[in-house]
Write a protein that holds these residues in place. Sequence first.
Motif, mmCIF file in Angstrom:
data_model
loop_
_atom_site.group_PDB
_atom_site.id
_atom_site.type_symbol
_atom_site.label_atom_id
_atom_site.label_comp_id
_atom_site.label_asym_id
_atom_site.label_seq_id
_atom_site.Cartn_x
_atom_site.Cartn_y
_atom_site.Cartn_z
ATOM 1 N N LEU A 130 0.815 -1.200 0.000
ATOM 2 C CA LEU A 130 0.000 0.000 0.000
ATOM 3 C C LEU A 130 0.853 1.255 0.000
ATOM 4 C CD1 LEU A 130 -2.718 -1.027 2.580
ATOM 5 C CD2 LEU A 130 -2.895 -1.007 0.100
ATOM 6 N N SER A 131 0.379 2.241 -0.712
ATOM 7 C CA SER A 131 1.003 3.555 -0.705
ATOM 8 C C SER A 131 -0.114 4.570 -0.862
ATOM 9 C CB SER A 131 2.012 3.675 -1.851
ATOM 10 O OG SER A 131 1.366 3.459 -3.093
ATOM 11 N N SER A 132 0.219 5.827 -0.880
ATOM 12 C CA SER A 132 -0.816 6.834 -1.070
ATOM 13 C C SER A 132 -1.340 6.769 -2.506
ATOM 14 C CB SER A 132 -0.269 8.227 -0.769
ATOM 15 O OG SER A 132 0.800 8.529 -1.638
ATOM 16 N N SER A 133 -2.505 7.341 -2.711
ATOM 17 C CA SER A 133 -3.152 7.300 -4.023
ATOM 18 C C SER A 133 -2.330 8.036 -5.076
ATOM 19 C CB SER A 133 -4.540 7.938 -3.929
ATOM 20 O OG SER A 133 -5.138 8.037 -5.200
ATOM 21 N N SER A 134 -2.466 7.605 -6.311
ATOM 22 C CA SER A 134 -1.804 8.304 -7.422
ATOM 23 C C SER A 134 -2.667 9.447 -7.940
ATOM 24 C CB SER A 134 -1.506 7.315 -8.552
ATOM 25 O OG SER A 134 -2.686 6.645 -8.948
ATOM 26 N N TRP A 135 -3.737 9.755 -7.199
ATOM 27 C CA TRP A 135 -4.650 10.823 -7.602
ATOM 28 C C TRP A 135 -4.844 11.808 -6.449
ATOM 29 C CZ3 TRP A 135 -6.344 10.807 -12.599
ATOM 30 C CH2 TRP A 135 -6.144 9.620 -13.305
ATOM 31 N N VAL A 136 -4.998 13.077 -6.785
ATOM 32 C CA VAL A 136 -5.299 14.112 -5.799
ATOM 33 C C VAL A 136 -6.778 14.471 -5.936
ATOM 34 C CG1 VAL A 136 -4.810 16.450 -5.018
ATOM 35 C CG2 VAL A 136 -2.963 15.028 -5.933
ATOM 36 N N LYS A 137 -7.540 14.235 -4.877
ATOM 37 C CA LYS A 137 -8.965 14.564 -4.892
ATOM 38 C C LYS A 137 -9.127 16.064 -4.694
ATOM 39 C CE LYS A 137 -10.067 10.029 -2.971
ATOM 40 N NZ LYS A 137 -10.454 9.267 -1.748
ATOM 41 N N LYS A 169 -1.332 12.484 -10.284
ATOM 42 C CA LYS A 169 -0.043 12.990 -9.809
ATOM 43 C C LYS A 169 1.067 12.730 -10.827
ATOM 44 C CE LYS A 169 -0.920 12.136 -4.872
ATOM 45 N NZ LYS A 169 -0.494 11.321 -3.703
ATOM 46 N N SER A 170 0.916 11.640 -11.547
ATOM 47 C CA SER A 170 2.060 11.163 -12.330
ATOM 48 C C SER A 170 2.079 11.612 -13.787
ATOM 49 C CB SER A 170 2.096 9.627 -12.286
ATOM 50 O OG SER A 170 0.864 9.098 -12.760
ATOM 51 N N HIS A 171 0.932 11.906 -14.355
ATOM 52 C CA HIS A 171 0.913 12.208 -15.772
ATOM 53 C C HIS A 171 1.507 13.589 -16.069
ATOM 54 C CE1 HIS A 171 -2.050 8.964 -15.528
ATOM 55 N NE2 HIS A 171 -1.755 8.732 -16.789
ATOM 56 N N LYS A 172 2.165 13.664 -17.180
ATOM 57 C CA LYS A 172 2.761 14.927 -17.602
ATOM 58 C C LYS A 172 1.680 15.973 -17.801
ATOM 59 C CE LYS A 172 6.357 16.458 -20.797
ATOM 60 N NZ LYS A 172 7.201 16.077 -21.950
ATOM 61 N N HIS A 173 0.619 15.569 -18.473
ATOM 62 C CA HIS A 173 -0.533 16.442 -18.635
ATOM 63 C C HIS A 173 -1.544 16.029 -17.577
ATOM 64 C CE1 HIS A 173 1.230 17.720 -22.393
ATOM 65 N NE2 HIS A 173 1.309 16.459 -22.778
ATOM 66 N N LYS A 174 -1.934 16.956 -16.741
ATOM 67 C CA LYS A 174 -2.792 16.658 -15.597
ATOM 68 C C LYS A 174 -4.145 16.094 -16.057
ATOM 69 C CE LYS A 174 0.058 17.816 -12.361
ATOM 70 N NZ LYS A 174 0.604 16.801 -11.462
#
Length: 306
Positions: free
Chosen positions: A28-35, A53-58
């Motif tokens: 488990l880790s934190s989500s790859s998305w910011v709500k 969080k990870s994509h170059k284009h949000k």
Amino acid sequence: MILLTQSSDTTVQKSSTAVTHDGEKSVLSSSSWVKTQLLGRGAYASVYLATSKSHKHKTERAIKSAELSRASSLMDERRILIRLQSPFILRCYGDEIALEENDPLHIQYNLILEYCSGQCIADLIEDNHGRLFESDVKLFARDVLSGLSYIHDRNIIHCDIKPDNLLLCPTDHRFRPNGYLTKIGDFGLAMEKGSIEYGNGYGHRRGTTRYMAPELMSHGIVDFGVDVWALGCSVLEMLTGESVWGEYGDLGSADWVNLIGYTGFTPHIPNWLSEEAQDFLSRCLERDVLKRWSSHSLTNHPFAML
């Protein structure tokens, strides 16, 4: 809404690993998305607008989130949605199990969905302060029928068609004069014919009470016709701006069962609607499920044709 869910058989361990819905251990880790915004809250899940969080284009997605211990219905929804690829069905991009950033003691199950920025048809009715133009309703109905025909061909019954679950995705006016493509969302109560859960199709009273078909309300019979009835209720609300069965006021559970399941009544179809609209609604809101038109037949009805 009547929700029938199975208790979750997902086990959570008190370390940084958990057993996923596929039975495999996951670190488990934190989500790859910011709500970034709460879009809605239901009985078992909340829906957020989220940015990757990870994509170059949000990239923006809708994240449907619940505590892992209460996420069995979301996992069921994922199992159905991940198989569906239709422009008229909300797209599923997968899922994740992640630690809640603000509360690491809680583990979240996140279903990653397409984001429809046009909100839903229920919002459109409310924003319009009443009924919608019939020309627009025809387009919405045709889109929903395309989506229903697609899932029915795959033996899937949605079980909760209503304006709140009909989502609007902005699109080029060259393709849709009203500027929207309608997509069916929220498959949390959906059933697959032939599955163990479905059995013989009896005893599954589920859905949102006001939109439930007579055979569903009286005997818990789930088949493709329940989606068609609910579509009729939804189209009626679009055309009138009034809640279906609204003339009966607020009813208790037993009164709803009696009204829809046993009285023989149907929702009132105003005579000021066009003949095409009245006939379309009468085909959807036929109490005898054997006489009710199928989603495929309705796509050829004049009301739903270009």
